[in-house]
Design a protein around this motif. Sequence first.
Motif, PDB file in Angstrom:
ATOM      1  N   LEU A   1      48.863   3.580  99.652  1.00 41.07           N
ATOM      2  CA  LEU A   1      47.512   3.447  99.108  1.00 41.07           C
ATOM      3  C   LEU A   1      47.525   3.202  97.610  1.00 41.07           C
ATOM      4  CD1 LEU A   1      44.457   3.644  99.831  1.00 41.07           C
ATOM      5  CD2 LEU A   1      44.610   6.056  99.212  1.00 41.07           C
TER       6      LEU A   1
ATOM      7  N   THR B   1      36.722   1.677  96.673  1.00 44.12           N
ATOM      8  CA  THR B   1      35.945   1.938  97.884  1.00 44.12           C
ATOM      9  C   THR B   1      34.605   2.531  97.463  1.00 44.12           C
ATOM     10  OG1 THR B   1      35.834   3.258  99.925  1.00 44.12           O
ATOM     11  CG2 THR B   1      37.093   4.186  98.123  1.00 44.12           C
TER      12      THR B   1
ATOM     13  N   GLY C   1      45.136  13.421 101.015  1.00 41.74           N
ATOM     14  CA  GLY C   1      45.852  12.182 100.788  1.00 41.74           C
ATOM     15  C   GLY C   1      46.303  11.959  99.362  1.00 41.74           C
TER      16      GLY C   1
ATOM     17  N   SER D   1      39.766  11.723 109.913  1.00 41.00           N
ATOM     18  CA  SER D   1      40.142  10.338 110.149  1.00 41.00           C
ATOM     19  C   SER D   1      39.085   9.375 109.607  1.00 41.00           C
ATOM     20  CB  SER D   1      40.331  10.103 111.651  1.00 41.00           C
ATOM     21  OG  SER D   1      40.593   8.751 111.932  1.00 41.00           O
ATOM     22  N   TYR D   2      37.821   9.708 109.802  1.00 42.54           N
ATOM     23  CA  TYR D   2      36.740   8.844 109.316  1.00 42.54           C
ATOM     24  C   TYR D   2      36.739   8.735 107.790  1.00 42.54           C
ATOM     25  CZ  TYR D   2      34.240   8.274 113.767  1.00 42.54           C
ATOM     26  OH  TYR D   2      33.877   7.906 115.042  1.00 42.54           O
TER      27      TYR D   2
ATOM     28  N   ASN E   1      36.304  13.463  97.342  1.00 42.66           N
ATOM     29  CA  ASN E   1      37.473  12.906  96.655  1.00 42.66           C
ATOM     30  C   ASN E   1      37.465  13.158  95.148  1.00 42.66           C
ATOM     31  OD1 ASN E   1      38.899  11.489  98.877  1.00 42.66           O
ATOM     32  ND2 ASN E   1      36.996  10.332  99.003  1.00 42.66           N
TER      33      ASN E   1
ATOM     34  N   ALA F   1      48.404   2.956 104.797  1.00 45.58           N
ATOM     35  CA  ALA F   1      47.895   4.263 104.390  1.00 45.58           C
ATOM     36  C   ALA F   1      48.873   4.998 103.483  1.00 45.58           C
ATOM     37  CB  ALA F   1      47.593   5.106 105.633  1.00 45.58           C
TER      38      ALA F   1
ATOM     39  N   GLN G   1      39.342   9.100 105.948  1.00 46.58           N
ATOM     40  CA  GLN G   1      40.701   8.677 105.577  1.00 46.58           C
ATOM     41  C   GLN G   1      41.495   9.804 104.924  1.00 46.58           C
ATOM     42  OE1 GLN G   1      39.847   5.002 103.330  1.00 46.58           O
ATOM     43  NE2 GLN G   1      40.428   3.854 105.151  1.00 46.58           N
ATOM     44  N   TRP G   2      41.317  11.023 105.449  1.00 41.52           N
ATOM     45  CA  TRP G   2      42.137  12.153 105.033  1.00 41.52           C
ATOM     46  C   TRP G   2      43.164  12.432 106.125  1.00 41.52           C
ATOM     47  CZ3 TRP G   2      39.560  16.692 101.957  1.00 41.52           C
ATOM     48  CH2 TRP G   2      39.045  16.179 100.758  1.00 41.52           C
ATOM     49  N   GLU G   3      44.222  13.141 105.748  1.00 38.15           N
ATOM     50  CA  GLU G   3      45.311  13.366 106.694  1.00 38.15           C
ATOM     51  C   GLU G   3      45.006  14.468 107.702  1.00 38.15           C
ATOM     52  OE1 GLU G   3      48.826  14.133 104.468  1.00 38.15           O
ATOM     53  OE2 GLU G   3      48.895  12.138 103.564  1.00 38.15           O
TER      54      GLU G   3
END
Length: 313
Positions: free
Chosen positions: A194, A107, A300, A34-35, A85, A191, A37-39
């Motif tokens: 994106l 980002t 993601g 979550s931190y 990523n 989300a 931003q992955w599922e």
Amino acid sequence: MNLHPNCWNEYSELKSVVVCSPSLLDVPDKKIASYVQWEAPVNHKKAIENHEHMVNGLKDAGVNVVNYDTYLSAEDLVLHRQLINRVFVRDLACVFGSCIVPGEAGTTMRRPEYVTSHLLFKDWFDEKTFSIKDNNQSKALEFGDVMVLNKDAVFINSGVRTSIDSIEAIKEQVFHAGFSEIGVIDLPRRADTLHMDMNCNAVGEGVFLAKSYMRFFPVKIMMQGASKYMMMEAFLNRHGYEVVWTDEITHTVADINFLNLNPETLLISTKANKKIFKSHPKLKKKKLVEVDVDELEKGGGGIRCMTLPIERR
């Protein structure tokens, strides 16, 4: 590098593509996922196996696959192997005709991979093909937000990771590459929106698959010295695409983030909802090549996100 950039659409026969292997780090639990931003949590060994499946699927189709991290120095790899990523190479740059435009991370977490890859591309290509300075005026420009429709037009989303100012900054480069129109849509900041390629995709020549909600969005058409507005369907019709609207998306990444290998063949996830490809006579004719990228999709992004086409026949 024996690479000859040439991309005028999303569906011609794919000849060369750049990829990057996954990070060597696990994302161990849901809280950390979550931190970042992955599922979901990701096991790096499974992710590497998935990536090999995808690369083999590309090679089996006759595509020249260039894994760019194998060309990095030992010093660069100390950091680069820890960038979770880095597998999502689509965002780094885009081939417009025979020119490559560098992106700019939307980002800060992704900026190191942009710098490292662009320095590598600078060595691979001449200044006319790729100029590392071409993103100097860009603030946020990730090419998962771009579809090259045909020799006349490109379609760009001004959203979470790509700013309208950055689109304005590169528009002359796009026109100079030979395109006459840039269609800009502004999708909701969510989300599951994106990037543009989490919402729509070209399916071979003349067919465009899109989530149904997009029919309500206007498109600003930029031309040299002028601009006007048009609804999304009218813009795509203008460039020879029939739009297939769908409400059948059950997994945002797996279902719509596929890659055109050639006008007849799609490389898709084993998790994709194949009902989508039965909803239109032209879609039913497509050959579907499935690869297991489930572990990678937890980050993601899907197959399109993980491939950067350099050359299409």
